[in-house]
Enzyme design. Structure first.
Site, PDB file in Angstrom:
ATOM      1  N   ILE A 117       0.814  -1.207   0.000  1.00 45.51           N
ATOM      2  CA  ILE A 117       0.000   0.000   0.000  1.00 45.51           C
ATOM      3  C   ILE A 117       0.852   1.263   0.000  1.00 45.51           C
ATOM      4  O   ILE A 117       0.398   2.316  -0.439  1.00 45.51           O
ATOM      5  CB  ILE A 117      -0.968  -0.016   1.203  1.00 45.51           C
ATOM      6  CG1 ILE A 117      -1.855  -1.259   1.141  1.00 45.51           C
ATOM      7  CG2 ILE A 117      -1.831   1.233   1.228  1.00 45.51           C
ATOM      8  CD1 ILE A 117      -2.637  -1.405  -0.160  1.00 45.51           C
ATOM      9  N   HIS A 327      -6.642   3.926  -2.428  1.00 48.57           N
ATOM     10  CA  HIS A 327      -6.727   2.989  -1.306  1.00 48.57           C
ATOM     11  C   HIS A 327      -7.755   3.490  -0.308  1.00 48.57           C
ATOM     12  O   HIS A 327      -7.758   4.671   0.054  1.00 48.57           O
ATOM     13  CB  HIS A 327      -5.373   2.848  -0.615  1.00 48.57           C
ATOM     14  CG  HIS A 327      -5.434   2.012   0.633  1.00 48.57           C
ATOM     15  ND1 HIS A 327      -5.756   0.683   0.610  1.00 48.57           N
ATOM     16  CD2 HIS A 327      -5.239   2.332   1.933  1.00 48.57           C
ATOM     17  CE1 HIS A 327      -5.753   0.208   1.842  1.00 48.57           C
ATOM     18  NE2 HIS A 327      -5.452   1.188   2.672  1.00 48.57           N
ATOM     19  N   HIS A 386      -3.049  -4.710  11.189  1.00 49.48           N
ATOM     20  CA  HIS A 386      -3.261  -4.212  12.545  1.00 49.48           C
ATOM     21  C   HIS A 386      -3.050  -5.304  13.588  1.00 49.48           C
ATOM     22  O   HIS A 386      -3.303  -5.090  14.776  1.00 49.48           O
ATOM     23  CB  HIS A 386      -4.657  -3.608  12.676  1.00 49.48           C
ATOM     24  CG  HIS A 386      -4.779  -2.300  11.954  1.00 49.48           C
ATOM     25  ND1 HIS A 386      -4.268  -1.134  12.456  1.00 49.48           N
ATOM     26  CD2 HIS A 386      -5.310  -1.975  10.751  1.00 49.48           C
ATOM     27  CE1 HIS A 386      -4.487  -0.142  11.611  1.00 49.48           C
ATOM     28  NE2 HIS A 386      -5.132  -0.625  10.568  1.00 49.48           N
TER      29      HIS A 386
END
Length: 446
Positions: A117, A327, A386
């Site tokens: 990303i 994104h 995460h």
């Protein structure tokens, strides 16, 4: 009762702590302490009469007049450029199917292309170097040399790993909004302007106080350097105009849509410069796109109209062979799919690991209404960044198998859910090895 209209949770605490803010701009602001001072002044005026607070009222009026008439706030060149925006500036030259052919010929990517990303780990070394630069303990030349070394290392191991579209890692960036705002006119930044974002996480949003424009290129130096170190496509990384707006304190003397268009023009200039520098994949991140929806559903259409137009204004100047990515992380899109498609990005990457690809249902063809599904390419995330857990290739391949049930093979990119800024290298390297292995497994199956 005299009180603020709502909680002061989402404004900074005390303007008096801001010793480095521009003095004129500081005079136009009020943080929580100053707002409560104003409540006390109004209360005194009600109790004792207007004459008792005449000095404070005069000072307030003077601050308002100063802001209204300041040539720093209102830039005629920005107004003139906004007036010159045409509908053609918000459209790509060709429709997506034609662009896809041009991009295939230019980029020559395999089926299920792999990328990330944008950001790589912001290690203690990265943060220390940036802090040393800020304290002038390190020269700009020394700092740039260090960053070049980190970029060289990142490119080398990405090539060894087998990623198809590379990133430079964003080692020079502090925050995806602050980094750009610091280089744009019309933005101010605080030392202590922290507010609660969610949970225990706090942020210090920039303040948009005047017309926004881009004095000089912001990212071209690093993207061009990175591209010069590899023959593979290097992805240029930008924060989109809607997110730049949503994650800032926005001036209140003009509509938010107008401010967003100013930012869009600044990003448009950066997109054009990246393309001119040889960057053929440019990602314009919009993670705040959905969260900007008004609370009242009746207002959604207006917001979606100008936010989509701003994204397209920022990204539509490029040629057919330049691939525009965007994104959007941690959001559901079912109720705004028409707007997502209207962005007209060539590739959208989204978070799909936790839902095990169920979020892709919004992008898949709908038999009940004869819909054709999302018309362009999609990067469904296969690694929940995460979590410190490192998934293996089999797990990622299973997720991609679920994606293939909803999308055509030619649509699918392979990437993590989000940027890797918060992760550690000992997690990033094995996870990306698994990601590349999963993509190769799919290619053998296809």
């Amino acid at each position: 009762m005299v009180a603020p209209s709502c909680s002061l949770l989402h404004v900074p605490v005390d303007l008096g702590q801001e010793t480095k803010l521009d003095r004129e701009v500081k005079g136009w602001l009020a943080f929580a302490v100053q707002k409560l001072d104003e409540v006390a002044v109004l209360t005194r005026g009600l109790d004792e009469g207007e004459a008792a607070i005449a000095a404070q009222l005069q000072a307030s009026d003077a601050a308002v007049r100063s802001r209204q008439t300041s040539t720093r706030v209102h830039r005629p060149e920005v107004s003139a450029r906004l007036a010159g925006v045409t509908a053609d500036m918000e459209r790509r030259a060709s429709a997506y199917p034609q662009r896809r052919l041009a991009q295939q010929a230019k980029l020559r990517l395999p089926l299920f292309p792999t990328t990330t990303i944008g950001s790589f780990p912001q290690t203690p070394e990265v943060r220390r170097a940036r802090a040393a630069l800020g304290r002038t303990e390190m020269s700009a030349a020394e700092y740039e040399k260090i960053v070049e070394g980190w970029i060289d290392d990142a490119i080398r191991w990405q090539e060894e790993l087998g990623l198809d579209v590379l990133v430079h890692g964003e080692f020079e960036r502090n925050d995806m909004v602050k980094y750009f705002g610091e280089q744009l006119s019309g933005y101010a930044f605080t030392q202590h302007g922290w507010v609660q974002s969610y949970g225990s996480r706090c942020v210090a949003p920039p303040i948009i106080w005047g017309d926004v424009l881009r004095p000089v290129p912001m990212t071209v130096r690093w993207s061009a350097y990175a591209q010069s170190r590899t023959s593979r496509p290097m992805k240029g990384m930008l924060t989109g105009p809607v997110t730049m707006l949503q994650w800032s304190f926005v001036r209140d003397d003009m509509p938010r849509a107008v401010v967003c268009r100013q930012i869009a023009l600044a990003i448009r200039d950066e997109v054009a410069d990246l393309e001119a520098a040889g960057i053929t994949v440019i990602q314009v991140d919009e993670p705040a796109f959905r969260e900007g929806l008004p609370l009242r559903h009746v207002d959604w259409a207006e917001y979606l109209g100008w936010s989509v137009a701003c994204f397209r204004l920022a990204s539509s100047s490029v040629g057919d062979a330049t691939s525009i990515h965007t994104h959007m992380c941690y959001a559901e899109f079912n109720d705004i799919m028409a707007a997502i498609a209207d962005l007209d990005a060539d590739v959208i990457s989204i978070e799909t690991t936790r839902s095990r690809m169920e979020l892709l249902d919004a992008f898949a063809p709908r038999q009940e209404d004869g819909g054709g599904g999302y018309p362009a390419e999609i990067g469904p995330g296969v690694w929940d960044i995460h979590s410190p857990r490192v998934p293996d290739a089999q797990e990622m391949a299973e997720l991609l198998g679920l994606a293939r049930q909803r999308l055509e093979d030619w649509q699918i990119w392979v990437n993590p859910d989000c940027g890797l800024k918060t992760r550690k290298w000992e997690e990033v390297r094995p996870a990306l090895e698994s990601l590349v292995a999963a993509a190769r497994h799919l290619r053998r199956q296809a």
